[in-house]
Scaffold this motif. Structure first.
Motif, PDB file in Angstrom:
ATOM      1  N   MET A   1     -12.330 -32.307 -55.953  1.00  0.00           N
ATOM      2  CA  MET A   1     -13.166 -31.150 -55.718  1.00  0.00           C
ATOM      3  C   MET A   1     -12.691 -30.016 -56.627  1.00  0.00           C
ATOM      4  O   MET A   1     -11.519 -29.698 -56.674  1.00  0.00           O
ATOM      5  CB  MET A   1     -13.053 -30.733 -54.246  1.00  0.00           C
ATOM      6  N   ILE A   2     -13.624 -29.425 -57.334  1.00  0.00           N
ATOM      7  CA  ILE A   2     -13.316 -28.274 -58.177  1.00  0.00           C
ATOM      8  C   ILE A   2     -13.515 -27.028 -57.328  1.00  0.00           C
ATOM      9  O   ILE A   2     -14.564 -26.841 -56.717  1.00  0.00           O
ATOM     10  CB  ILE A   2     -14.215 -28.239 -59.432  1.00  0.00           C
ATOM     11  N   ARG A   3     -12.515 -26.197 -57.272  1.00  0.00           N
ATOM     12  CA  ARG A   3     -12.535 -24.988 -56.454  1.00  0.00           C
ATOM     13  C   ARG A   3     -13.452 -23.937 -57.061  1.00  0.00           C
ATOM     14  O   ARG A   3     -13.400 -23.659 -58.251  1.00  0.00           O
ATOM     15  CB  ARG A   3     -11.145 -24.442 -56.456  1.00  0.00           C
ATOM     16  N   THR A   4     -14.287 -23.338 -56.244  1.00  0.00           N
ATOM     17  CA  THR A   4     -15.156 -22.253 -56.663  1.00  0.00           C
ATOM     18  C   THR A   4     -14.369 -20.951 -56.600  1.00  0.00           C
ATOM     19  O   THR A   4     -13.834 -20.605 -55.547  1.00  0.00           O
ATOM     20  CB  THR A   4     -16.384 -22.151 -55.735  1.00  0.00           C
ATOM     21  N   GLU A   5     -14.289 -20.253 -57.698  1.00  0.00           N
ATOM     22  CA  GLU A   5     -13.580 -18.971 -57.731  1.00  0.00           C
ATOM     23  C   GLU A   5     -14.543 -17.860 -57.307  1.00  0.00           C
ATOM     24  O   GLU A   5     -15.683 -17.820 -57.758  1.00  0.00           O
ATOM     25  CB  GLU A   5     -13.061 -18.681 -59.146  1.00  0.00           C
ATOM     26  N   PRO A   6     -14.074 -16.942 -56.464  1.00  0.00           N
ATOM     27  CA  PRO A   6     -14.930 -15.810 -56.076  1.00  0.00           C
ATOM     28  C   PRO A   6     -15.248 -14.934 -57.281  1.00  0.00           C
ATOM     29  O   PRO A   6     -14.455 -14.832 -58.224  1.00  0.00           O
ATOM     30  CB  PRO A   6     -14.067 -15.035 -55.077  1.00  0.00           C
ATOM     31  N   ALA A   7     -16.402 -14.281 -57.246  1.00  0.00           N
ATOM     32  CA  ALA A   7     -16.803 -13.365 -58.314  1.00  0.00           C
ATOM     33  C   ALA A   7     -15.793 -12.239 -58.430  1.00  0.00           C
ATOM     34  O   ALA A   7     -15.400 -11.635 -57.431  1.00  0.00           O
ATOM     35  CB  ALA A   7     -18.191 -12.793 -58.018  1.00  0.00           C
ATOM     36  N   ARG A   8     -15.351 -11.957 -59.639  1.00  0.00           N
ATOM     37  CA  ARG A   8     -14.368 -10.888 -59.848  1.00  0.00           C
ATOM     38  C   ARG A   8     -15.016  -9.530 -60.068  1.00  0.00           C
ATOM     39  O   ARG A   8     -14.373  -8.496 -59.936  1.00  0.00           O
ATOM     40  CB  ARG A   8     -13.480 -11.229 -61.037  1.00  0.00           C
ATOM     41  N   ASP A   9     -16.289  -9.536 -60.408  1.00  0.00           N
ATOM     42  CA  ASP A   9     -16.954  -8.269 -60.654  1.00  0.00           C
ATOM     43  C   ASP A   9     -18.328  -8.219 -59.997  1.00  0.00           C
ATOM     44  O   ASP A   9     -19.181  -7.456 -60.397  1.00  0.00           O
ATOM     45  CB  ASP A   9     -17.072  -8.006 -62.155  1.00  0.00           C
ATOM     46  N   GLY A  10     -18.530  -9.031 -58.994  1.00  0.00           N
ATOM     47  CA  GLY A  10     -19.816  -9.065 -58.321  1.00  0.00           C
ATOM     48  C   GLY A  10     -19.959  -7.952 -57.304  1.00  0.00           C
ATOM     49  O   GLY A  10     -19.042  -7.164 -57.071  1.00  0.00           O
TER      50      GLY A  10
ATOM     51  N   ASP B   1     -21.604 -10.827 -52.859  1.00  0.00           N
ATOM     52  CA  ASP B   1     -21.111 -11.921 -53.716  1.00  0.00           C
ATOM     53  C   ASP B   1     -19.606 -12.121 -53.550  1.00  0.00           C
ATOM     54  O   ASP B   1     -19.126 -13.247 -53.503  1.00  0.00           O
ATOM     55  CB  ASP B   1     -21.431 -11.651 -55.185  1.00  0.00           C
ATOM     56  N   GLN B   2     -18.860 -11.032 -53.470  1.00  0.00           N
ATOM     57  CA  GLN B   2     -17.416 -11.163 -53.343  1.00  0.00           C
ATOM     58  C   GLN B   2     -17.015 -11.641 -51.956  1.00  0.00           C
ATOM     59  O   GLN B   2     -16.165 -12.522 -51.821  1.00  0.00           O
ATOM     60  CB  GLN B   2     -16.722  -9.854 -53.707  1.00  0.00           C
ATOM     61  N   LEU B   3     -17.609 -11.087 -50.918  1.00  0.00           N
ATOM     62  CA  LEU B   3     -17.254 -11.531 -49.566  1.00  0.00           C
ATOM     63  C   LEU B   3     -17.628 -12.992 -49.347  1.00  0.00           C
ATOM     64  O   LEU B   3     -16.823 -13.783 -48.848  1.00  0.00           O
ATOM     65  CB  LEU B   3     -17.934 -10.646 -48.520  1.00  0.00           C
ATOM     66  N   SER B   4     -18.846 -13.356 -49.715  1.00  0.00           N
ATOM     67  CA  SER B   4     -19.252 -14.751 -49.520  1.00  0.00           C
ATOM     68  C   SER B   4     -18.480 -15.673 -50.459  1.00  0.00           C
ATOM     69  O   SER B   4     -18.166 -16.822 -50.096  1.00  0.00           O
ATOM     70  CB  SER B   4     -20.764 -14.913 -49.697  1.00  0.00           C
ATOM     71  N   GLY B   5     -18.116 -15.193 -51.640  1.00  0.00           N
ATOM     72  CA  GLY B   5     -17.327 -15.994 -52.569  1.00  0.00           C
ATOM     73  C   GLY B   5     -15.936 -16.296 -52.033  1.00  0.00           C
ATOM     74  O   GLY B   5     -15.441 -17.427 -52.138  1.00  0.00           O
ATOM     75  N   PHE B   6     -15.272 -15.283 -51.464  1.00  0.00           N
ATOM     76  CA  PHE B   6     -13.954 -15.526 -50.878  1.00  0.00           C
ATOM     77  C   PHE B   6     -14.059 -16.436 -49.660  1.00  0.00           C
ATOM     78  O   PHE B   6     -13.200 -17.294 -49.440  1.00  0.00           O
ATOM     79  CB  PHE B   6     -13.248 -14.213 -50.523  1.00  0.00           C
ATOM     80  N   LEU B   7     -15.114 -16.292 -48.873  1.00  0.00           N
ATOM     81  CA  LEU B   7     -15.292 -17.173 -47.727  1.00  0.00           C
ATOM     82  C   LEU B   7     -15.492 -18.610 -48.198  1.00  0.00           C
ATOM     83  O   LEU B   7     -14.874 -19.535 -47.664  1.00  0.00           O
ATOM     84  CB  LEU B   7     -16.464 -16.695 -46.861  1.00  0.00           C
ATOM     85  N   ASP B   8     -16.313 -18.818 -49.220  1.00  0.00           N
ATOM     86  CA  ASP B   8     -16.490 -20.176 -49.748  1.00  0.00           C
ATOM     87  C   ASP B   8     -15.193 -20.733 -50.324  1.00  0.00           C
ATOM     88  O   ASP B   8     -14.897 -21.916 -50.174  1.00  0.00           O
ATOM     89  CB  ASP B   8     -17.593 -20.204 -50.803  1.00  0.00           C
TER      90      ASP B   8
END
Length: 164
Positions: free
Chosen positions: A1-10, A14-21
């Motif tokens: 599985m390739i890890r999804t990185e949270p958006a750094r400038d979203g 986008d950032q909250l849902s990215g960190f949750l994912d």
């Protein structure tokens, strides 16, 4: 599985849902390659704090906060939790790990669909007041992160595997 990185400038969502994912994927990674017996093994004083139990709990948490609280759907676990407040932990000990992880993944997909329909400020009634999507996302980052840490420790105790 390739890890999804949270958006750094979203944006905020986008950032909250990215960190949750990112944390949801950590949960799946901590389960990868384990047997059902390993996932059910009790390694700490609380017999319900197992890899299987934590995945069951996180699946319920996703259901409760997104489906029940944010989308107003019935709580599928209400009767079971009335009989046993630890039902999601205990029942997970009878389910194959592959099915638990697939159920968690499916529940997270439902959560994403519900969240995508809302704005961070979207309010819904909650316990005599209201709550918004932002609160739920932040709470789920905290809850999933805390339990991913538990999973990390349990996984290391089982086979020595470490890492995000």
């Amino acid at each position: 599985m390739i890890r999804t990185e949270p958006a750094r400038d979203g944006g905020e969502y986008d950032q909250l849902s990215g960190f949750l994912d990112f944390l949801r994927e950590a949960v799946e990674l901590k389960c990868a390659g384990l047997t059902d017996e390993q996932a059910r093994r009790s390694l700490v004083p609380s017999e319900l704090t197992t890899i299987a139990g934590l995945v069951g709990h996180l699946t319920y948490v996703e259901h409760y906060w997104f489906e029940v609280v944010l989308d107003g759907r019935p709580n599928r676990w209400a009767a079971r939790l009335d009989r046993d407040p630890d039902a999601e932990f205990r029942e997970a000990l009878t389910v194959p790990l592959g099915d638990l992880v697939a159920g968690y993944r499916a529940q997270c997909a439902v959560s994403r669909e519900i969240a995508a329909k809302l704005e961070p400020e979207s309010r819904v009634p909650f316990r005599g007041g209201s709550i918004n999507l932002r609160y739920v996302l932040i709470h789920l980052v905290e809850e999933t992160g805390r339990h991913a840490g538990h999973l990390d420790l349990l996984r290391e105790m089982i086979d020595g595997r470490t890492g995000e």
